[in-house]
Motif scaffolding. Sequence first.
Motif, short mmCIF file in Angstrom:
data_model
loop_
_atom_site.label_atom_id
_atom_site.label_comp_id
_atom_site.label_asym_id
_atom_site.label_seq_id
_atom_site.Cartn_x
_atom_site.Cartn_y
_atom_site.Cartn_z
N ALA A 1 0.77 4.76 -2.37
CA ALA A 1 0.69 5.75 -1.01
C ALA A 1 0.87 7.32 -2.28
N THR B 1 -4.49 7.43 -2.86
CA THR B 1 -4.26 6.12 -2.76
C THR B 1 -4.75 5.04 -3.74
N LYS C 1 0.30 -1.38 0.04
CA LYS C 1 0.08 0.08 -0.45
C LYS C 1 0.88 1.45 -0.03
#
Length: 190
Positions: free
Chosen positions: A45, A53, A41
């Motif tokens: 981002a 995101t 993740k």
Amino acid sequence: MFIFGAIFGCWDPVATLAAVMSEKSPFTTPTGRKDEADLAKSALAMADSDYLTIYSAYLGWIKTRQEGGYRSEIAYCQKNFLNRTSLLTLEDVKQEVIKLVKAAGFLSSTTANSFEGNRATQNFSFQEIALLKAALTAGLYDNVGKTIYTKSVDITEKLACIVETAQGKAQVHPSSVNRDLQIYGWILYQ
Ligand SMILES: *[C@@H]1O[C@H](CO)[C@@H](O)[C@H](O)[C@H]1NC(C)=O
Ligand SMILES: *[C@@H]1O[C@H](CO)[C@@H](O)[C@H](O)[C@H]1NC(C)=O
């Protein structure tokens, strides 16, 4: 938010962000793989924003899907810890939003896809990010909180980001890309 889309003629990101805000996050955290999922993740981002995101993950998925087809799409979702069903739902909701604004006479077919179409990377300019953030702010108008900067004694220590809101102090959710953001600034929440 829709008035914003009309003024700036940026319906595609506004429709996508409206879908992102109304649906649950497509990011998954399989049991026992939290660190890997967090890492994936943070690789996607964008601009200290959970919504952006997700937006960036969505654009990457659309591009992979158009260029590589089903198998690349599955690989992309696995690599980035994304739930394909959630992404498909996001796409459906977005198309619904576009249908609605078209029906309301806000949107001519020529103004769609100017922003997202043919985007080679998810690399947005400063101006584009400002535009996306302005659209989000228009959508979350009342939900702005002030971040509280905490001076850390130990620089390796990650302090949770605390936000002052109209309803009192709150801590940023541990799944957020901003969980340990330490700045003087403002944050949108939902
Ligand atoms: C993906 O999301 C759908 C719908 O929210 C849910 O039913 C499904 O269990 C999720 N799959 C995974 C692997 O998390
Ligand atoms: C992103 O775009 C900017 C110009 O818009 C360019 O200077 C930069 O090298 C690009 N970065 C990547 C990783 O593509």
